[in-house]
Design a protein around this motif. Sequence first.
Motif, PDB file in Angstrom:
ATOM      1  N   GLY A   1       3.094   4.041   9.148  1.00 45.01           N
ATOM      2  CA  GLY A   1       2.992   5.177   8.218  1.00 45.01           C
ATOM      3  C   GLY A   1       4.393   5.694   7.924  1.00 45.01           C
ATOM      4  O   GLY A   1       5.252   5.736   8.820  1.00 45.01           O
ATOM      5  N   LEU A   2       4.627   6.099   6.679  1.00 48.56           N
ATOM      6  CA  LEU A   2       5.961   6.566   6.274  1.00 48.56           C
ATOM      7  C   LEU A   2       6.123   8.062   6.560  1.00 48.56           C
ATOM      8  O   LEU A   2       5.165   8.835   6.437  1.00 48.56           O
ATOM      9  N   ALA A   3       7.332   8.468   6.920  1.00 52.65           N
ATOM     10  CA  ALA A   3       7.625   9.890   7.155  1.00 52.65           C
ATOM     11  C   ALA A   3       9.076  10.187   6.806  1.00 52.65           C
ATOM     12  O   ALA A   3       9.967   9.374   7.086  1.00 52.65           O
TER      13      ALA A   3
ATOM     14  N   PHE B   1      13.319   2.611  11.469  1.00 44.38           N
ATOM     15  CA  PHE B   1      14.188   3.615  10.844  1.00 44.38           C
ATOM     16  C   PHE B   1      14.927   3.054   9.625  1.00 44.38           C
ATOM     17  O   PHE B   1      15.495   1.970   9.669  1.00 44.38           O
ATOM     18  N   SER B   2      14.932   3.845   8.533  1.00 40.23           N
ATOM     19  CA  SER B   2      15.644   3.426   7.316  1.00 40.23           C
ATOM     20  C   SER B   2      16.716   4.427   6.897  1.00 40.23           C
ATOM     21  O   SER B   2      16.386   5.573   6.569  1.00 40.23           O
ATOM     22  N   PRO B   3      17.984   4.003   6.878  1.00 41.53           N
ATOM     23  CA  PRO B   3      19.000   4.812   6.192  1.00 41.53           C
ATOM     24  C   PRO B   3      18.821   4.510   4.695  1.00 41.53           C
ATOM     25  O   PRO B   3      19.319   3.491   4.202  1.00 41.53           O
ATOM     26  N   GLU B   4      18.072   5.380   4.027  1.00 41.40           N
ATOM     27  CA  GLU B   4      17.723   5.102   2.626  1.00 41.40           C
ATOM     28  C   GLU B   4      18.992   4.962   1.780  1.00 41.40           C
ATOM     29  O   GLU B   4      19.968   5.675   2.012  1.00 41.40           O
ATOM     30  N   ASP B   5      18.957   4.066   0.820  1.00 39.83           N
ATOM     31  CA  ASP B   5      20.107   3.788  -0.058  1.00 39.83           C
ATOM     32  C   ASP B   5      21.298   3.255   0.747  1.00 39.83           C
ATOM     33  O   ASP B   5      22.455   3.490   0.395  1.00 39.83           O
ATOM     34  N   ALA B   6      20.970   2.505   1.820  1.00 39.28           N
ATOM     35  CA  ALA B   6      22.017   1.934   2.688  1.00 39.28           C
ATOM     36  C   ALA B   6      23.037   1.135   1.887  1.00 39.28           C
ATOM     37  O   ALA B   6      24.230   1.137   2.207  1.00 39.28           O
TER      38      ALA B   6
ATOM     39  N   ILE C   1       5.934   4.499  13.237  1.00 37.36           N
ATOM     40  CA  ILE C   1       6.285   5.436  12.152  1.00 37.36           C
ATOM     41  C   ILE C   1       7.588   4.961  11.491  1.00 37.36           C
ATOM     42  O   ILE C   1       8.559   4.649  12.181  1.00 37.36           O
ATOM     43  N   HIS C   2       7.543   4.891  10.173  1.00 35.33           N
ATOM     44  CA  HIS C   2       8.728   4.491   9.396  1.00 35.33           C
ATOM     45  C   HIS C   2       9.422   5.779   8.947  1.00 35.33           C
ATOM     46  O   HIS C   2       8.935   6.468   8.046  1.00 35.33           O
ATOM     47  N   ILE C   3      10.530   6.096   9.617  1.00 33.09           N
ATOM     48  CA  ILE C   3      11.243   7.351   9.318  1.00 33.09           C
ATOM     49  C   ILE C   3      12.463   7.023   8.450  1.00 33.09           C
ATOM     50  O   ILE C   3      13.230   6.118   8.777  1.00 33.09           O
ATOM     51  N   PHE C   4      12.622   7.768   7.361  1.00 34.26           N
ATOM     52  CA  PHE C   4      13.774   7.479   6.493  1.00 34.26           C
ATOM     53  C   PHE C   4      14.518   8.750   6.120  1.00 34.26           C
ATOM     54  O   PHE C   4      13.954   9.840   6.103  1.00 34.26           O
ATOM     55  N   ILE C   5      15.820   8.563   5.844  1.00 36.32           N
ATOM     56  CA  ILE C   5      16.634   9.667   5.315  1.00 36.32           C
ATOM     57  C   ILE C   5      17.755   9.051   4.470  1.00 36.32           C
ATOM     58  O   ILE C   5      18.313   8.004   4.831  1.00 36.32           O
TER      59      ILE C   5
ATOM     60  N   LEU D   1       0.816  -1.225   0.000  1.00 32.40           N
ATOM     61  CA  LEU D   1       0.000   0.000   0.000  1.00 32.40           C
ATOM     62  C   LEU D   1       0.846   1.270   0.000  1.00 32.40           C
ATOM     63  O   LEU D   1       0.309   2.365  -0.117  1.00 32.40           O
ATOM     64  N   ARG D   2       2.165   1.135   0.137  1.00 30.55           N
ATOM     65  CA  ARG D   2       3.033   2.319   0.081  1.00 30.55           C
ATOM     66  C   ARG D   2       3.985   2.205  -1.115  1.00 30.55           C
ATOM     67  O   ARG D   2       3.748   2.795  -2.162  1.00 30.55           O
ATOM     68  N   ASP D   3       5.024   1.380  -1.021  1.00 28.14           N
ATOM     69  CA  ASP D   3       5.934   1.261  -2.173  1.00 28.14           C
ATOM     70  C   ASP D   3       5.191   0.639  -3.354  1.00 28.14           C
ATOM     71  O   ASP D   3       5.400   1.023  -4.512  1.00 28.14           O
ATOM     72  N   GLY D   4       4.300  -0.315  -3.069  1.00 33.04           N
ATOM     73  CA  GLY D   4       3.516  -0.961  -4.143  1.00 33.04           C
ATOM     74  C   GLY D   4       2.699   0.058  -4.902  1.00 33.04           C
ATOM     75  O   GLY D   4       2.550  -0.023  -6.135  1.00 33.04           O
TER      76      GLY D   4
ATOM     77  N   VAL E   1      14.880  -5.613   5.972  1.00 37.47           N
ATOM     78  CA  VAL E   1      15.512  -5.342   4.668  1.00 37.47           C
ATOM     79  C   VAL E   1      14.434  -4.949   3.678  1.00 37.47           C
ATOM     80  O   VAL E   1      13.301  -5.433   3.748  1.00 37.47           O
ATOM     81  N   HIS E   2      14.839  -4.093   2.737  1.00 34.95           N
ATOM     82  CA  HIS E   2      13.875  -3.562   1.750  1.00 34.95           C
ATOM     83  C   HIS E   2      14.598  -3.592   0.408  1.00 34.95           C
ATOM     84  O   HIS E   2      15.422  -2.732   0.113  1.00 34.95           O
ATOM     85  N   CYS E   3      14.329  -4.629  -0.387  1.00 35.00           N
ATOM     86  CA  CYS E   3      15.102  -4.804  -1.625  1.00 35.00           C
ATOM     87  C   CYS E   3      14.286  -4.476  -2.864  1.00 35.00           C
ATOM     88  O   CYS E   3      13.173  -4.987  -3.030  1.00 35.00           O
ATOM     89  N   HIS E   4      14.885  -3.688  -3.750  1.00 31.57           N
ATOM     90  CA  HIS E   4      14.252  -3.387  -5.040  1.00 31.57           C
ATOM     91  C   HIS E   4      14.788  -4.340  -6.101  1.00 31.57           C
ATOM     92  O   HIS E   4      15.852  -4.941  -5.958  1.00 31.57           O
ATOM     93  N   ASN E   5      14.032  -4.412  -7.214  1.00 27.79           N
ATOM     94  CA  ASN E   5      14.245  -5.505  -8.157  1.00 27.79           C
ATOM     95  C   ASN E   5      14.917  -5.088  -9.464  1.00 27.79           C
ATOM     96  O   ASN E   5      14.720  -5.721 -10.485  1.00 27.79           O
TER      97      ASN E   5
ATOM     98  N   ILE F   1      15.821  -1.392  12.612  1.00 30.61           N
ATOM     99  CA  ILE F   1      16.579  -0.644  11.588  1.00 30.61           C
ATOM    100  C   ILE F   1      16.396  -1.409  10.282  1.00 30.61           C
ATOM    101  O   ILE F   1      16.654  -2.619  10.204  1.00 30.61           O
ATOM    102  N   ASN F   2      15.936  -0.668   9.264  1.00 34.07           N
ATOM    103  CA  ASN F   2      15.700  -1.284   7.960  1.00 34.07           C
ATOM    104  C   ASN F   2      16.867  -0.942   7.021  1.00 34.07           C
ATOM    105  O   ASN F   2      17.314   0.200   6.977  1.00 34.07           O
ATOM    106  N   ILE F   3      17.345  -1.952   6.302  1.00 29.69           N
ATOM    107  CA  ILE F   3      18.460  -1.722   5.369  1.00 29.69           C
ATOM    108  C   ILE F   3      17.909  -1.772   3.945  1.00 29.69           C
ATOM    109  O   ILE F   3      17.708  -2.853   3.386  1.00 29.69           O
ATOM    110  N   PRO F   4      17.669  -0.595   3.344  1.00 31.10           N
ATOM    111  CA  PRO F   4      17.095  -0.611   1.989  1.00 31.10           C
ATOM    112  C   PRO F   4      18.160  -0.741   0.904  1.00 31.10           C
ATOM    113  O   PRO F   4      19.188  -0.077   0.951  1.00 31.10           O
ATOM    114  N   ASP F   5      17.864  -1.632  -0.059  1.00 24.48           N
ATOM    115  CA  ASP F   5      18.649  -1.670  -1.295  1.00 24.48           C
ATOM    116  C   ASP F   5      17.788  -0.866  -2.278  1.00 24.48           C
ATOM    117  O   ASP F   5      17.074  -1.420  -3.114  1.00 24.48           O
ATOM    118  N   THR F   6      17.875   0.441  -2.129  1.00 26.03           N
ATOM    119  CA  THR F   6      16.945   1.367  -2.782  1.00 26.03           C
ATOM    120  C   THR F   6      16.931   1.252  -4.301  1.00 26.03           C
ATOM    121  O   THR F   6      15.891   1.398  -4.935  1.00 26.03           O
ATOM    122  N   VAL F   7      18.099   0.995  -4.901  1.00 24.85           N
ATOM    123  CA  VAL F   7      18.119   0.887  -6.360  1.00 24.85           C
ATOM    124  C   VAL F   7      18.511  -0.520  -6.828  1.00 24.85           C
ATOM    125  O   VAL F   7      18.931  -0.718  -7.970  1.00 24.85           O
TER     126      VAL F   7
HETATM  127  O1  KIV Z   1      13.433   2.091  -1.527  1.00 26.59           O
HETATM  128  C1  KIV Z   1      13.588   2.707  -0.453  1.00 26.59           C
HETATM  129  O2  KIV Z   1      14.695   2.969  -0.007  1.00 26.59           O
HETATM  130  C2  KIV Z   1      12.384   3.104   0.256  1.00 26.59           C
HETATM  131  C3  KIV Z   1      12.596   3.740   1.588  1.00 26.59           C
HETATM  132  C4  KIV Z   1      11.533   4.707   1.922  1.00 26.59           C
HETATM  133  C5  KIV Z   1      12.771   2.692   2.632  1.00 26.59           C
HETATM  134  O3  KIV Z   1      11.295   2.833  -0.186  1.00 26.59           O
END
Ligand code: KIV
Length: 506
Positions: free
Chosen positions: A86-88, A148-153, A106-110, A26-29, A207-211, A176-182
């Motif tokens: 909820g994302l912030a 908490f997400s360090p975006e593009d970890a 709250i899912h806080i990212f930077i 419902l958010r990234d989807g 973990v938050h992995c993109h494809n 702590i969420n480790i995103p593979d943002t790209v």
């Molecule tokens: O892809 C990403 O890094 C995100 C963050 C908000 C976790 O969607």
Amino acid sequence: MDQFEYNKKVSGVDKPKKIRVFDTTLRDGEQTPGVNFTVEDKMQIAKALSELGVDYIEAGFPVSSDGEFEAVKKIADMGLKSEIVGLARCVEKDIAAAADAGVDMIHIFIGTSPTHRKYKLEMTKEEVVKKARESIGFAKEIGFKVHFSPEDACRTEFPYLVEVCRMAQEMKVEHINIPDTVGVMTPAAMGWLISALKKEVQVPLAVHCHNDFGMASANTIAAVMAGASIPHVTVNGLGERAGNADMEQVVLGCKLIHGIDSNIKPKKIWSTSRLVERLSGIRVMPNFPIVGANAFAHKSGVHVHGVLKKAAVYEPIKPEYVGTKRHIVLGKLIGSAAVKEKLKDLGIKASESEIKDITSKIKDLADKGKKVTEEDLAAIAQDLLGKVGKKRRTVELKDMSLHLELGKRPIASVALFVKGKEKYAKESGVGPVDATLNAIRAAVGDKDIQLDEYHLDAITGGSNALADVSIRVSKNGDSTMARAVHEDVVMASVLAFINGVNRLMK
Ligand code: KIV
Ligand code: ZN
């Protein structure tokens, strides 16, 4: 030998016994190009996700619009079993909006990578840490749990990533969420990163992995094997660009291949996928694992023969396990064993030599490039067995007409034979297809018949393309698929609907 035997040789020492599934459909989807859920869609999906057994539902990004805020608030008020997130961004008004929406966490990212710091945020390393610390502090002060997400970890310098994660730990974040943002990781690299981070911080890792390279689900499973216990996933792998790790693949990969449990009820996987497919409008590729139309379909004679003797010959997962059924595809590779099985399904008795004749007829048609459906099989069999004309369908179309006028609801009139008696009905609808199907339903006189799914494909291009309509209809819990092809979209829909109704009323 167990079919997953070799996987046991590489089982991770740090793997959790059970994962807690964090669903971000419902958010990234919803960030999938072309997807816009209404508030009602989101609530319906949230309910299905909770019933599926998802632990966390990321319901949206409340500050982004009034509609999004309303959707997250309504989902938070539904009293679902799953925790609502909820994302912030690291911005006070984002955090306040998530808090006002009544989420549980709250899912806080930077962004922490050099690219994000330099080009997106225009901030130094120190400024990023300060901003994140203040934002987490604010959310904690107003009484919220923080994911908490360090975006593009995965493109962040390791010592700096550790510094950011230690700060988050100090601030007592829940995860702590480790995103593979790209999506630049591979399973081996993801395993290494999670193991290395687990030596530095004790907070549960997500973990938050993109494809982007097609490895999101494999990377997520590798992260879990290295000790991450909260995989982010989406139904049907929806998500920004090439999507996110796919719920079905991650959950079943963890459970069946590696023996890592979750709260997901596998039997609900298929129906949840269909619901998200329908409401998102993003059709699942037929060859998509687990929830694609071909995931449990068998075509070649060799495969069909094998699978009918013992499913495990060509099926690593039982279709019933995820709430669906096996399909035997009719084509030039079909063998008599499959034809026999299909005829049995259709309630048609035939001798071995008749089965052989029917099989050659199917092969003949397939060689001529014709698509042979189950309906065609019944027709071929009845023809060859000399039963043609004896069996009349319960519902037959006699006549129909449509009235279209600019600015008015279309009106359809239909004349049907229902169990041999003529029936008429006239109904309106939001469009010509809707009006016609409403009229058919009225003429059949069975209000319990529901149209659950409707897919339209154009075969070849142009306005005179053939319309291929597949539908799912149901009645009091009984459901069936039906299909029809016609040069007119309304006619293809009508014929598919009547085919489905006939199957339900058999
Ligand atoms: O892809 C990403 O890094 C995100 C963050 C908000 C976790 O969607
Ligand atoms: Zn993402």
